[in-house]
Design a protein around this motif. Structure first.
Motif, PDB file in Angstrom:
ATOM      1  N   VAL A   1      88.958  14.411  64.920  1.00 41.97           N
ATOM      2  CA  VAL A   1      89.964  15.359  64.457  1.00 41.97           C
ATOM      3  C   VAL A   1      89.935  15.411  62.935  1.00 41.97           C
ATOM      4  CG1 VAL A   1      91.800  13.615  64.396  1.00 41.97           C
ATOM      5  CG2 VAL A   1      92.393  16.033  64.709  1.00 41.97           C
ATOM      6  N   GLN A   2      90.303  16.539  62.385  1.00 47.07           N
ATOM      7  CA  GLN A   2      90.365  16.657  60.935  1.00 47.07           C
ATOM      8  C   GLN A   2      91.644  16.015  60.403  1.00 47.07           C
ATOM      9  OE1 GLN A   2      89.951  20.864  60.034  1.00 47.07           O
ATOM     10  NE2 GLN A   2      87.741  20.614  59.727  1.00 47.07           N
ATOM     11  N   ALA A   3      91.593  15.617  59.158  1.00 47.70           N
ATOM     12  CA  ALA A   3      92.774  15.051  58.515  1.00 47.70           C
ATOM     13  C   ALA A   3      93.949  16.032  58.623  1.00 47.70           C
ATOM     14  CB  ALA A   3      92.481  14.732  57.060  1.00 47.70           C
ATOM     15  N   GLY A   4      95.111  15.479  58.934  1.00 50.63           N
ATOM     16  CA  GLY A   4      96.287  16.317  59.142  1.00 50.63           C
ATOM     17  C   GLY A   4      96.499  16.718  60.583  1.00 50.63           C
ATOM     18  N   GLY A   5      95.508  16.487  61.412  1.00 48.44           N
ATOM     19  CA  GLY A   5      95.594  16.862  62.812  1.00 48.44           C
ATOM     20  C   GLY A   5      96.317  15.821  63.648  1.00 48.44           C
ATOM     21  N   SER A   6      96.329  16.061  64.965  1.00 43.24           N
ATOM     22  CA  SER A   6      97.049  15.198  65.893  1.00 43.24           C
ATOM     23  C   SER A   6      96.186  14.840  67.095  1.00 43.24           C
ATOM     24  CB  SER A   6      98.318  15.909  66.403  1.00 43.24           C
ATOM     25  OG  SER A   6      99.205  16.196  65.357  1.00 43.24           O
ATOM     26  N   LEU A   7      96.484  13.692  67.665  1.00 38.45           N
ATOM     27  CA  LEU A   7      95.902  13.256  68.931  1.00 38.45           C
ATOM     28  C   LEU A   7      96.973  12.510  69.707  1.00 38.45           C
ATOM     29  CD1 LEU A   7      92.401  11.772  67.940  1.00 38.45           C
ATOM     30  CD2 LEU A   7      92.796  13.831  69.307  1.00 38.45           C
ATOM     31  N   ARG A   8      96.853  12.523  71.026  1.00 30.94           N
ATOM     32  CA  ARG A   8      97.726  11.703  71.860  1.00 30.94           C
ATOM     33  C   ARG A   8      96.866  10.781  72.704  1.00 30.94           C
ATOM     34  NH1 ARG A   8     102.134  13.073  76.596  1.00 30.94           N
ATOM     35  NH2 ARG A   8     100.229  13.511  77.789  1.00 30.94           N
ATOM     36  N   LEU A   9      97.041   9.496  72.482  1.00 29.52           N
ATOM     37  CA  LEU A   9      96.346   8.505  73.286  1.00 29.52           C
ATOM     38  C   LEU A   9      97.196   8.148  74.494  1.00 29.52           C
ATOM     39  CD1 LEU A   9      95.039   6.052  70.525  1.00 29.52           C
ATOM     40  CD2 LEU A   9      94.029   8.191  71.357  1.00 29.52           C
ATOM     41  N   SER A  10      96.519   7.918  75.613  1.00 28.46           N
ATOM     42  CA  SER A  10      97.185   7.482  76.830  1.00 28.46           C
ATOM     43  C   SER A  10      96.633   6.128  77.246  1.00 28.46           C
ATOM     44  CB  SER A  10      96.954   8.491  77.962  1.00 28.46           C
ATOM     45  OG  SER A  10      97.452   9.758  77.635  1.00 28.46           O
TER      46      SER A  10
ATOM     47  N   LEU B   1     100.561   7.086  72.785  1.00 30.58           N
ATOM     48  CA  LEU B   1     100.687   6.983  71.343  1.00 30.58           C
ATOM     49  C   LEU B   1     100.403   8.368  70.779  1.00 30.58           C
ATOM     50  CD1 LEU B   1     101.194   4.976  69.003  1.00 30.58           C
ATOM     51  CD2 LEU B   1      98.710   4.846  68.739  1.00 30.58           C
ATOM     52  N   GLN B   2     101.461   9.053  70.371  1.00 31.28           N
ATOM     53  CA  GLN B   2     101.324  10.356  69.727  1.00 31.28           C
ATOM     54  C   GLN B   2     101.050  10.127  68.259  1.00 31.28           C
ATOM     55  OE1 GLN B   2     101.415  13.563  71.046  1.00 31.28           O
ATOM     56  NE2 GLN B   2     100.791  14.166  68.979  1.00 31.28           N
ATOM     57  N   MET B   3      99.938  10.641  67.778  1.00 35.40           N
ATOM     58  CA  MET B   3      99.527  10.419  66.400  1.00 35.40           C
ATOM     59  C   MET B   3      99.473  11.759  65.680  1.00 35.40           C
ATOM     60  SD  MET B   3      96.545   7.555  66.983  1.00 35.40           S
ATOM     61  CE  MET B   3      95.403   8.740  67.671  1.00 35.40           C
ATOM     62  N   ASN B   4     100.329  11.927  64.689  1.00 38.38           N
ATOM     63  CA  ASN B   4     100.397  13.146  63.891  1.00 38.38           C
ATOM     64  C   ASN B   4     100.010  12.860  62.449  1.00 38.38           C
ATOM     65  OD1 ASN B   4     101.426  14.495  66.184  1.00 38.38           O
ATOM     66  ND2 ASN B   4     103.531  14.009  65.603  1.00 38.38           N
ATOM     67  N   SER B   5      99.718  13.901  61.720  1.00 38.76           N
ATOM     68  CA  SER B   5      99.366  13.776  60.293  1.00 38.76           C
ATOM     69  C   SER B   5      98.300  12.706  60.090  1.00 38.76           C
ATOM     70  CB  SER B   5     100.614  13.446  59.475  1.00 38.76           C
ATOM     71  OG  SER B   5     101.612  14.426  59.640  1.00 38.76           O
ATOM     72  N   LEU B   6      97.273  12.771  60.881  1.00 31.26           N
ATOM     73  CA  LEU B   6      96.233  11.748  60.837  1.00 31.26           C
ATOM     74  C   LEU B   6      95.491  11.751  59.511  1.00 31.26           C
ATOM     75  CD1 LEU B   6      95.016  12.063  64.501  1.00 31.26           C
ATOM     76  CD2 LEU B   6      95.740   9.945  63.423  1.00 31.26           C
ATOM     77  N   LYS B   7      95.097  10.552  59.117  1.00 36.67           N
ATOM     78  CA  LYS B   7      94.388  10.342  57.858  1.00 36.67           C
ATOM     79  C   LYS B   7      93.029   9.701  58.148  1.00 36.67           C
ATOM     80  CE  LYS B   7      98.809   9.236  55.626  1.00 36.67           C
ATOM     81  NZ  LYS B   7      99.554   8.211  54.848  1.00 36.67           N
ATOM     82  N   PRO B   8      92.067   9.862  57.255  1.00 39.89           N
ATOM     83  CA  PRO B   8      90.762   9.214  57.472  1.00 39.89           C
ATOM     84  C   PRO B   8      90.879   7.707  57.679  1.00 39.89           C
ATOM     85  CG  PRO B   8      90.578  10.859  55.759  1.00 39.89           C
ATOM     86  CD  PRO B   8      92.030  10.774  56.102  1.00 39.89           C
TER      87      PRO B   8
END
Length: 126
Positions: free
Chosen positions: A12-21, A79-86
């Motif tokens: 994902v690009q920086a600033g994006g989101s992922l949800r881990l299960s 685990l909802q991850m928002n505003s992801l960073k490198p």
């Protein structure tokens, strides 16, 4: 022991989101302390978040960006991850433990957890 399977990682690009299960089999997750840890290349495994029956704990580095939740009906934690960073790039691991935890400090230590998933890779591009 409970068997744990993580999913949801990816690129994902920086600033994006992922949800881990993290889905469990063999035991009911509602009876377990749960944690998310991560390990980047060349670094030690580090605490990300932990959840008890009534409280959620976060590492300072993810506080305000990540959200840890349970769905007891699905026997799954997220685990909802928002505003992801490198610097969030790592293999993320789900962990579970049924034994008594004295304080929140137990969640921070990976040695407190007896069951682990295989991990899922999260890569954040700049």
């Amino acid at each position: 022991q409970v068997q744990l399977v993580e999913s949801g990682g990816g690129l994902v690009q920086a600033g994006g989101s992922l949800r881990l299960s993290c889905a469990a089999s063999g035991r009911t997750l509602s009876n377990y302390h749960m944690g998310w840890f991560r390990q980047a290349p060349g670094k030690e495994r580090e605490f990300v978040a932990g959840i008890s029956w009534s409280s959620v704990y976060y590492a300072d580095s993810v506080k305000g960006r990540f959200t840890f939740s349970r769905d007891n009906a699905k026997n799954t934690v997220y685990l909802q991850m928002n505003s992801l960073k490198p610097e969030d790039t790592a293999v993320y691991y789900c962990a579970a433990e049924r034994e008594y935890f004295g304080t929140y400090i137990d969640y921070l230590d990976s040695r407190s957890f007896g069951s682990w998933g295989q991990g899922t890779q999260v890569t954040v591009s700049s």
